[in-house]
Scaffold this motif. Structure first.
Motif, PDB file in Angstrom:
ATOM      1  N   ASP A 122      42.726  28.628  36.790  1.00  0.00           N
ATOM      2  CA  ASP A 122      41.569  29.309  37.366  1.00  0.00           C
ATOM      3  C   ASP A 122      41.372  28.935  38.832  1.00  0.00           C
ATOM      4  N   VAL A 145      39.091  46.074  41.217  1.00  0.00           N
ATOM      5  CA  VAL A 145      39.747  44.978  40.504  1.00  0.00           C
ATOM      6  C   VAL A 145      39.986  45.385  39.058  1.00  0.00           C
ATOM      7  N   CYS A 147      40.515  44.435  35.396  1.00  0.00           N
ATOM      8  CA  CYS A 147      40.187  43.276  34.574  1.00  0.00           C
ATOM      9  C   CYS A 147      40.612  43.521  33.126  1.00  0.00           C
ATOM     10  N   GLY A 148      40.334  42.543  32.283  1.00  0.00           N
ATOM     11  CA  GLY A 148      40.614  42.688  30.860  1.00  0.00           C
ATOM     12  C   GLY A 148      39.437  43.330  30.152  1.00  0.00           C
ATOM     13  N   LYS A 150      35.854  43.658  28.826  1.00  0.00           N
ATOM     14  CA  LYS A 150      34.578  43.131  29.297  1.00  0.00           C
ATOM     15  C   LYS A 150      33.924  42.260  28.229  1.00  0.00           C
ATOM     16  N   ASP A 154      37.063  36.380  31.462  1.00  0.00           N
ATOM     17  CA  ASP A 154      36.442  36.227  32.771  1.00  0.00           C
ATOM     18  C   ASP A 154      37.318  36.887  33.829  1.00  0.00           C
ATOM     19  N   CYS A 155      36.712  37.735  34.634  1.00  0.00           N
ATOM     20  CA  CYS A 155      37.456  38.379  35.718  1.00  0.00           C
ATOM     21  C   CYS A 155      37.196  37.569  36.991  1.00  0.00           C
ATOM     22  N   VAL A 158      36.772  39.241  40.532  1.00  0.00           N
ATOM     23  CA  VAL A 158      35.468  39.871  40.802  1.00  0.00           C
ATOM     24  C   VAL A 158      34.475  38.834  41.308  1.00  0.00           C
ATOM     25  N   PRO A 172      34.785  46.664  39.507  1.00  0.00           N
ATOM     26  CA  PRO A 172      35.628  46.157  38.412  1.00  0.00           C
ATOM     27  C   PRO A 172      36.053  47.290  37.477  1.00  0.00           C
ATOM     28  N   TRP A 174      37.355  47.713  33.853  1.00  0.00           N
ATOM     29  CA  TRP A 174      37.537  46.973  32.606  1.00  0.00           C
ATOM     30  C   TRP A 174      38.407  47.737  31.615  1.00  0.00           C
ATOM     31  N   THR A 175      39.137  46.996  30.817  1.00  0.00           N
ATOM     32  CA  THR A 175      39.933  47.598  29.749  1.00  0.00           C
ATOM     33  C   THR A 175      38.994  48.163  28.675  1.00  0.00           C
TER      34      THR A 175
END
Length: 201
Positions: A122, A145, A147-148, A150, A154-155, A158, A172, A174-175
């Motif tokens: 991280d 960005v 991200c994975g 939500k 943790d993104c 972002v 962001p 999100w997937t």
């Protein structure tokens, strides 16, 4: 040069040279304890020799003298740069006795123990994003960005970008958590479209 190395107890590893027709031909002799690099300027009757030792310091003066005796120059000048050697070289323990002990930070007469530095993924990610942002010329960046899922991951990007003075807005992406992994599911495309619509809205 090679014979002088051997006579002083150095261990030859390799020798290389440039073509003799080039300007200032170079010869380099590498041995376990260091190297000798010789450059010659025949038109000036001049030869410059660099001797780099990372071990076998006890032979420093005698090696310099032997090189001078071997090459027989009409005039000779030299200078010396002192270094601390190389830990782990074949003559390291002997060199410690010749050039002095290592300087080690000690407290209460206890030698500090070496410890592995803890550096999490991280922290590395935060530093990478921050440094990359600083390279940008713009001071009014709009950053998207990917991200994975939500609330499940943790993104980090972002979080870092939102704190950057160069970033005006962070978007962001999100997937979609409700997408089925089954490619044959007919409802998959509908769910994907709905998710993409929410993302860009």
């Amino acid at each position: 040069i090679m014979s002088a190395c051997k006579e002083e107890g150095f261990t030859p590893v390799s020798i290389a040279s440039t073509h003799p027709n080039v300007v200032a031909p170079v010869v380099i002799v590498v041995f376990k304890e260091g190297y000798v690099l010789a450059r010659t300027w025949e038109e000036h009757n001049y030869c410059a020799i660099d001797v780099g030792l990372w071990g076998g310091f006890r032979n420093d003066h005698s090696f310099q003298k032997r090189l001078a005796e071997t090459l027989k120059p009409k005039t000779l000048s030299s200078f010396r740069i002192i270094v601390g050697g190389m830990y782990g070289s074949s003559t390291w323990r002997e060199d410690v006795e010749a050039i002095g002990p290592q300087i080690v930070q000690r407290r209460n007469c206890d030698v500090p123990e070496e410890k592995d530095v803890e550096f999490s993924d991280d922290v590395a990610k935060r530093m990478a994003v921050d440094e990359a942002t600083n390279l940008a010329a713009s001071t009014n960046i709009i950053a998207a960005v990917i991200c994975g899922v939500k609330d499940k991951v943790d993104c980090i990007a972002v979080d870092v970008l939102e704190k950057s003075a160069k970033v005006a807005k962070v978007v962001p992406i999100w997937t979609c958590p409700d997408l089925s992994e089954d490619d044959e599911d007919p409802a998959r495309l509908v769910k994907m479209f709905e998710c993409e619509s929410r993302t860009v809205s």
